[in-house]
Write an enzyme that holds these catalytic residues in place. Sequence first.
Site, PDB file in Angstrom:
ATOM      1  N   ALA A  85      32.235  25.036  48.075  1.00 50.68           N
ATOM      2  CA  ALA A  85      32.386  26.357  48.691  1.00 50.68           C
ATOM      3  C   ALA A  85      33.637  27.067  48.191  1.00 50.68           C
ATOM      4  CB  ALA A  85      32.363  26.232  50.225  1.00 50.68           C
ATOM      5  N   SER A  86      34.278  27.845  49.036  1.00 53.15           N
ATOM      6  CA  SER A  86      35.356  28.736  48.575  1.00 53.15           C
ATOM      7  C   SER A  86      36.606  27.993  48.136  1.00 53.15           C
ATOM      8  CB  SER A  86      35.735  29.696  49.708  1.00 53.15           C
ATOM      9  OG  SER A  86      34.590  30.383  50.129  1.00 53.15           O
ATOM     10  N   THR A  87      36.670  26.686  48.382  1.00 51.38           N
ATOM     11  CA  THR A  87      37.879  25.943  48.000  1.00 51.38           C
ATOM     12  C   THR A  87      38.094  25.980  46.500  1.00 51.38           C
ATOM     13  OG1 THR A  87      36.594  23.918  47.967  1.00 51.38           O
ATOM     14  CG2 THR A  87      37.847  24.361  49.970  1.00 51.38           C
ATOM     15  N   ILE A  88      37.065  26.284  45.727  1.00 52.51           N
ATOM     16  CA  ILE A  88      37.227  26.262  44.264  1.00 52.51           C
ATOM     17  C   ILE A  88      37.519  27.664  43.707  1.00 52.51           C
ATOM     18  CG2 ILE A  88      35.963  24.144  43.791  1.00 52.51           C
ATOM     19  CD1 ILE A  88      34.360  27.601  43.642  1.00 52.51           C
TER      20      ILE A  88
END
Lengths: 622, 373
Positions: free
Chosen positions: A330-333
């Site tokens: 998800a948005s962690t990357i």
Amino acid sequence: MLRKRIAMQDVEAEARLFSQRALVAMLLVMLAFGVIIINMYHLQVESYQVYQTRSEGNRIKVVPLAPNRGLITDRNGILLAENRPVFSLELVPEQVEDMTATLAELASLISISEEQQQSFLKEVRQQRRFNSIALKEQLNDEEVAIIAVNQHRFPGVTVEARLSRHYPFGNLFTHALGYIGRINTNDLKRLEDNDQLANYAATRDIGKIGLERYYETELHGTMGYQEVEVNNRGRLIRVLRSVPAQSGKNIQLNLDVGLQLTAQQILLEKRGAIVAMDPRDGAVLAFYSNPSYDPNLFVHGISSSNYNELLNSPDRPLINRVTQGIYPPASTIKPHLALLGLETNTITPSTRIWDPGFFQLPGVEHRYRDWKRWGHGWVDVYSAIVESCDTFFYDMGVKLGIDRISDYMQKLGFGEKSGIDILEESNTNMPSRGWKRARHNQPWYHGDTVAVSIGQGYWTSSPMQLLTTTAVLLNDGLRPTPHMAKTLTNDAGSEQVSTALQPTVNVVNTRNWQVIRDAMLQTVNTPKGTAFNAFRNASYTSGGKTGTAQLVSIAQDAKYDANALDERLRDNAMYVGYAPAENPSIIIAVTVENIGGGGSTAAPIARQMLDYYFSAGVNNDE
Amino acid sequence: MNDSLVNSRHSNSRLAFFHIDTPLLLGLLALVGYGLLVLYSASGQSERMVEAQIIRLGVAFAVMIGMAQISPLTIRRWSLPLFIVGTLLLVAVLLFGHIGKGAQRWLDLGFMKFQPSEIMKLAVPMAIAWFISSHNLPPKKRHLTIGFLMCMIPTLLIAKQPDLGTSILIAGAGIFVLFLAGMSWKLIGLIAALISAFAPVLWLFGMHDYQRRRVLTFINPESDPLGSGYHIIQSKIAIGSGGVDGKGWMQGTQSQLEFLPERHTDFIFSVLSEEFGLIGVLILLAIYLFIIGRGLLIASRAQDNYAKLVAGSFTLTFFVYVFVNIGMVSGLLPVVGVPLPLVSYGGTSMVTMMAAFGIIMSVSTHKRSMAKT
């Protein structure tokens, strides 16, 4: 006269005949003795070595001595895996006068089940009479005391102590430590392949999973042996030579009991994983997967009902979520993708786009929605990370194309194992055109790239992997290899476990590191940041990135309603954070399954962990 | 001239008064002494066993001396009655005998158990010698046939018990009489051919399973190292590991740690070989050879044919004991359960054997009186 003379002649002839025959007999006797002597010469002189060797083989038996397994402690020396004496009630049948009466009396003193008695009597019939046979294993202290007091009444009855593995913290370290169990046929085969079988002659248990398995060779030690003289029934006559066993190495871990306990207390009933390490060298400080289970159940052989309960639990406690939990990142990357965008000049630090709340591919009606329905308005790379704007990344991702994304992210470490010192690590997937062709026999679509641009779609990652790939961003491109073991120690000395930092990508413009790190700092430290609330008033500075992994696609124009979704289809909350902001000494990844937003759920958990980390001074020792 | 020389030497000996043949006695004493030494070690330093053996030897020597006092003429008169009684007892054993170790050998007389086959070890050669010597030598075919039948009847009765070892010894004793009496070489060859032809028949119909197994084990002991081959393998290990000078008295690991089965009875030779080595074996063989040589010399010098035949046959039977026992423990012959004479622990056959030596001594020392008749 005549008759008498003939008789006399007969007597002489007869005597001559007899003497002749006696002489022949004597010669035959000597011939026979010659045969015996030749045979003796053959046995005692020519074949002396052969029979001498076999005679020694008969008389000398080598009795292997098991080494003591190395202990495992946390970074402060607190015991996590120890060897405890367990007591068992044993009888030597040869010394017991009346077995039936003895059993009956023992059963009146301590509880001995009918089943135990039956299996004992069966053993007695099969074993040699002077061997000690266990009647009851794992006596408690009271039972040991009762037997000790009454020992004089029972010749041939003894309480024997054996060392048995024990994990004093129960389920707290299970997924890190693993456990040992009885050696089975698979283990035997593995030992044979590694040429280790001889060293295990006296060993009953072997590391099955976790650190116990990874460091099996070091923990096990080297077998010793005794050369003993035995008689034809195998009874020991005397010890001829003794070579003591060498204990296995003690392992001190980088893990911290306090951090583990904090992680367990925070997660409680939640399913998820918390893993923290020092980004500078890969030393793993916390490694916890929830729910967990008691490894001590496995040491003495787990009952099938207990095992089935673990196996069939919907919470899947046997899964090591840190390394086997395969989630969309998800948005962690987003910081990782932003780095690629900057490096390829697809964007610059000042590039701005307008976010109406959705993204559309050219000429396609379909709207790829931002998590914020009404949109973020004008966004640049900073605000796109800070507010976790999806549209910005949809746009940039499509411009980058899957080939560049896939190639670069693989270099950072996605799709690869982290190399941590346990073997329970699942494969993750960094998708590419080739992968999709091979796996699904389909071409790669732009839509696939759009999903990948926000860490969804075919892209999967584990919490451990998020940690190492984000550490790359803090280390200017160097990826640490995580390791839980810190030092291995035995009598010969101590040895540090250290792993080299792996170079990953060549960054053209080193200022780009600062751009994404600044964005991650702002995520925590500016009011618009997704992790701002979680870290409000923290006593330390930190950076991070939230993520909310969507497990089902929400229909066009429909609204995500957590209450309307089955619990196991709700969003996963994720957070990757580090602290202190300058020269970080800890990086932490939190993943909580099916619980909602990364900023609202995962980041506060990371906050609690970091709070403990700094207040307890966990990593201050160097 | 020859006779007077022997007689004069005996008349000079103090022991001659008791009808003792001094060289033979010395040979036997040397053997017995050596045997007790080995037995002490082989029994695991059991003084009780050595004591029991000494008592048994005392009885056996007493029997020998007793028999030596009886004139060969008297013995000759006993021959046929003893043979008939013995044969009847063998029949009785088969009908009412006591079963021990799977074989019927004992006759329970109420106060003692009694093995009639022991009597036959003496009675068979005595009776055949009596029959053959009552005609001129060499015996005619008719007499040989009768002598051969007198030998085979008890042999078969004993083989039926079944006691292969004893039946071989008795058959041997009878055939030795015929051989010494001058049976023609042609006939000897014929009998040898018959025996080899008879062997397969014996294998198929005449042997018990355990006997067949012994023979198979003999051919290849390693085929069943923990079962029937165990005895012979362990015995050969004991002998071979003794080397030239042995492991030392009471130092034999095969025997002291009990890897060697029956170490104080049938396999005592293996203990001796292990502890005293090839040197010890040669000493033992020298003693045996001396006793056998002396026995055959006494037989040759005896004045009448009965005495010659009986003394010669007993001596050769003694040799058969030695050869079969050493042969079986060292892997040359199948294991048939024959003790090493005067060395193995235990009893019945020892008394019989010493009675035979008593008769040999009687033959040796009663010459003058016989010559007068």
